[in-house]
Design a protein around this motif. Structure first.
Motif, short mmCIF file in Angstrom:
data_model
loop_
_atom_site.label_atom_id
_atom_site.label_comp_id
_atom_site.label_asym_id
_atom_site.label_seq_id
_atom_site.Cartn_x
_atom_site.Cartn_y
_atom_site.Cartn_z
N GLY A 92 0.84 -1.20 0.00
CA GLY A 92 0.00 0.00 0.00
C GLY A 92 0.86 1.24 0.00
O GLY A 92 2.05 1.19 0.35
N ASN A 115 -3.88 0.37 -3.67
CA ASN A 115 -4.51 -0.01 -2.39
C ASN A 115 -5.82 -0.79 -2.55
O ASN A 115 -6.26 -1.44 -1.60
CB ASN A 115 -4.79 1.25 -1.56
CG ASN A 115 -3.51 1.95 -1.10
OD1 ASN A 115 -2.42 1.54 -1.46
ND2 ASN A 115 -3.65 3.00 -0.31
N SER A 143 -6.66 0.34 7.27
CA SER A 143 -6.09 1.41 8.11
C SER A 143 -7.21 2.03 8.93
O SER A 143 -8.39 2.03 8.51
CB SER A 143 -5.47 2.50 7.23
OG SER A 143 -5.14 3.63 8.02
N TYR A 156 -6.18 8.42 0.59
CA TYR A 156 -5.79 7.20 1.32
C TYR A 156 -6.97 6.66 2.12
O TYR A 156 -7.26 5.46 2.10
CB TYR A 156 -4.62 7.56 2.24
CG TYR A 156 -4.07 6.42 3.06
CD1 TYR A 156 -3.29 5.43 2.47
CD2 TYR A 156 -4.30 6.35 4.43
CE1 TYR A 156 -2.76 4.39 3.23
CE2 TYR A 156 -3.78 5.32 5.20
CZ TYR A 156 -3.01 4.33 4.59
OH TYR A 156 -2.49 3.31 5.35
N THR A 159 -9.41 4.86 -0.08
CA THR A 159 -9.00 3.52 -0.54
C THR A 159 -9.13 2.50 0.58
O THR A 159 -9.51 1.35 0.33
CB THR A 159 -7.55 3.49 -1.07
OG1 THR A 159 -6.64 3.82 -0.02
CG2 THR A 159 -7.37 4.43 -2.24
N LYS A 160 -8.82 2.91 1.80
CA LYS A 160 -8.86 1.92 2.89
C LYS A 160 -10.31 1.60 3.26
O LYS A 160 -10.61 0.46 3.65
CB LYS A 160 -8.05 2.42 4.09
CG LYS A 160 -6.54 2.52 3.79
CD LYS A 160 -5.94 1.18 3.39
CE LYS A 160 -4.42 1.25 3.21
NZ LYS A 160 -3.82 -0.06 2.89
#
Ligand code: NAD
Length: 249
Positions: A92, A115, A143, A156, A159-160
């Protein structure tokens, strides 16, 4: 030995959390671990360090965003190590930091490719092997950003959250096939990825952790090893907290 005779693929296993997982798997008796990483030299160095005899750990260079290569490395891992029981989707990137409006479309496409699409490619490629065996353990490294959102890390966080969604949906699809799919949601863990994160964002993230400290890759590997083992048997689709108490849900 938690993982005796099991064979695993760990993407992004050349350093950080992925390498700690690969090390833990070897310590727990895994018969084989394929370290898949776009950094060939680092993957080979990690494999040598974890398995100086070169018998149990295989380094495979691949960018997880290339679907044909993901399919190839899964086949290579199975043919070289004899079987596949565990997939850890760990590779990632944090992406380009900055507020939402400052992000370019290219930034968004790249971070989604690594990711989200990467884990999807690997799940799809591993799926027939797990189905044939009637057994599989998948752990997606998500995450805390995907549960709560971190300012300055919007792409980010998106994506998580997507990876957690994939975990929940795919887990339900294969719940009666012996395949368990989990995500883990780390808070700040002391690895090189933090070099991609602005100092004030890092401070913000640490300030949110009730334990008041960053985590260590080995601490994440302990949880991943359990989720990757057959001792984990009546849980699937869940995203486990490993955040020093930040997300107690
Ligand atoms: N460190 C943290 O604070 C933290 C917190 C929450 C979640 N995570 C997640 O944990 C995972 C591992 O993070 P880390 O901190 O160990 O990162 P890291 O940067 O130390 O290691 C990531 C590894 O993935 C590899 N990689 C990156 N892009 C790749 C690609 N396209 N194809 C193949 N390999 C690729 C890198 O070469 C590297 O070896 C990531 O998914 C990250 O988002 C990390």
């Amino acid at each position: 030995m938690l993982l005796k005779d099991r064979v695993a693929i760990v993407t992004g296993g050349a350093r950080g959390i992925g390498r700690a997982c690969a090390r833990k798997f070897v310590e727990e008796g895994a018969a084989g671990v394929a370290i898949v990483d776009r950094d060939r030299a680092a993957a080979e160095a990690a494999a040598r360090e974890l398995d100086p005899e070169g018998e149990r750990v295989l380094a495979l260079a691949a960018d997880v965003t290339v679907r044909s290569r993901a399919e190839e490395v899964v086949e290579l891992a199975v043919s070289s190590l004899g079987r596949l029981d565990i997939l850890v989707n760990n590779a990632g990137i944090a992406g380009t930091p900055g507020p939402l409006a400052s992000q370019s479309e290219e930034d968004i496409d790249r971070i989604f490719a690594v990711n989200v699409k990467g884990p999807w490619f690997f799940c799809a490629a591993a799926h027939p092997h797990f189905m044939r065996a009637g057994y599989g353990r998948i752990v997606n490294i998500a995450s805390i950003a995907g549960k709560e959102g971190n300012p300055g890390l919007v792409a980010y966080s998106m994506t998580k959250a997507a990876l957690i969604g994939m975990t929940k949906a795919y887990a339900k699809e294969v719940a009666t096939d012996g395949i368990l799919v989990h995500a883990v949601a780390p808070a700040v863990i002391e690895t090189e990825i933090l070099e991609q994160v602005a100092p004030e964002v890092r401070e913000y993230m640490i300030s949110k952790i009730p334990m008041g400290r960053v985590g260590r890759p080995e601490e994440v590997a302990e949880l991943v090893a359990f989720l990757a083992s057959e001792r984990c048997s009546f849980s699937t689709g869940f995203c486990y907290d490993i955040s020093g108490g930040r997300a107690t849900y």
